[in-house]
Design a protein around this motif. Structure first.
Motif, PDB file in Angstrom:
ATOM      1  N   VAL A  88       0.856  -1.188   0.000  1.00 20.90           N
ATOM      2  CA  VAL A  88       0.000   0.000   0.000  1.00 20.90           C
ATOM      3  C   VAL A  88       0.889   1.234   0.000  1.00 20.90           C
ATOM      4  O   VAL A  88       2.031   1.189   0.451  1.00 20.90           O
ATOM      5  N   SER A  89       0.361   2.339  -0.521  1.00 19.67           N
ATOM      6  CA  SER A  89       1.127   3.583  -0.546  1.00 19.67           C
ATOM      7  C   SER A  89       0.174   4.764  -0.652  1.00 19.67           C
ATOM      8  O   SER A  89      -0.977   4.619  -1.085  1.00 19.67           O
ATOM      9  N   ARG A  90       0.660   5.928  -0.263  1.00 20.71           N
ATOM     10  CA  ARG A  90      -0.147   7.141  -0.371  1.00 20.71           C
ATOM     11  C   ARG A  90      -0.484   7.430  -1.829  1.00 20.71           C
ATOM     12  O   ARG A  90      -1.603   7.822  -2.151  1.00 20.71           O
ATOM     13  N   ARG A  91       0.490   7.249  -2.716  1.00 26.10           N
ATOM     14  CA  ARG A  91       0.269   7.534  -4.132  1.00 26.10           C
ATOM     15  C   ARG A  91      -0.832   6.655  -4.704  1.00 26.10           C
ATOM     16  O   ARG A  91      -1.697   7.128  -5.437  1.00 26.10           O
ATOM     17  N   GLU A  92      -0.802   5.363  -4.349  1.00 25.70           N
ATOM     18  CA  GLU A  92      -1.840   4.476  -4.867  1.00 25.70           C
ATOM     19  C   GLU A  92      -3.204   4.868  -4.315  1.00 25.70           C
ATOM     20  O   GLU A  92      -4.200   4.848  -5.045  1.00 25.70           O
ATOM     21  N   LEU A  93      -3.262   5.217  -3.036  1.00 26.28           N
ATOM     22  CA  LEU A  93      -4.552   5.578  -2.446  1.00 26.28           C
ATOM     23  C   LEU A  93      -5.130   6.817  -3.123  1.00 26.28           C
ATOM     24  O   LEU A  93      -6.334   6.877  -3.399  1.00 26.28           O
TER      25      LEU A  93
END
Length: 238
Positions: A88-93
């Motif tokens: 998970v990552s901020r960019r994906e979210l």
């Protein structure tokens, strides 16, 4: 070693009764549910032999289920490492939220334009059931599974009359991927929010056949959830 939890009802709704579900399909649902619920954390290796042993299944249906989850973005497959739970990552979210908001809004517009009185009744019933459940579980630290099921059902009913099968398929995949972030967040449950009011406003706009208003409310609803999770700081860059 990853161990599958007992099978639970799918948030995507009941499977068609005329289609006999294969073992791979049942395993797919269990794996998907465990990953989305956070029982298998991001980055955990998924060893086919261990998974097969934990459920008493052959390795072939396990591999088939994992390949399906790769296509859904919940599992990764790398040379030399094999299968792992997707990170998970901020960019994906952020990207996921923007994409999901648009796809979900398109599916809801189709549903509003094509829905009949049966759809209206289903949506009203879904909201009524949601209004009767408490979001917080008895332990005070987790989401009430009953509320979770009713919440998923309400959103499914919003798009219940959508006639575009491709949109619905994309919507289901994006919903699961976004749901994983929500369940990994500890702040989501604690953040002050008028959950019921947001859902009531969504329902009213949909029943009034006000597509523009319903889309505005739905996108704001989806983006607020992401903002709450991002503010927590547990989802790291990139």
């Amino acid at each position: 070693m990853p161990v599958l939890t007992p099978a639970s009802p799918s948030a995507r709704g009941p499977a068609p009764t005329l289609i006999k579900r294969t073992q791979a399909t049942q395993l797919l649902e269990r794996l998907r549910n465990d990953i989305v619920a956070g029982h298998m954390p991001p980055g955990e290796r998924l060893i086919i032999s261990a998974l097969a042993e934990s459920v008493g299944a052959g390795q072939t249906p396990i591999r088939e289920a994992l390949m399906r989850l790769v296509s859904e973005g919940l599992v990764t497959l790398e040379d030399q490492r094999g299968f792992s739970v997707a990170p998970v990552s901020r960019r994906e979210l952020v990207d996921l939220t923007d994409t999901r908001a648009e796809i979900e809004a398109l599916a809801m517009r189709s549903s509003i334009e094509n829905g009949d009185d049966v759809w209206e009744g289903n949506l009203l019933g879904a909201y009524h059931r949601l209004s009767k459940a408490h979001k917080r579980a008895e332990d005070g630290h987790s989401i009430n599974p009953d509320w979770e099921e009713r919440h998923n059902h309400f959103h499914a009913m919003l798009v219940g009359a959508c006639t575009n099968g491709v949109l619905l398929q994309l919507r289901a995949q994006l919903y699961d991927r976004a749901d994983r972030y929500r369940k990994l967040s500890t702040r989501y449950l604690k953040a002050p929010r008028d959950d019921l009011g947001e859902h009531e406003a969504l329902m009213n706009a949909a029943l009034a056949r006000d597509c523009a208003k319903a889309e505005e409310l739905l996108k704001a609803h989806i983006r607020l959830t992401a903002q709450i999770i991002l503010a927590e700081g547990t989802v790291q860059a990139p």
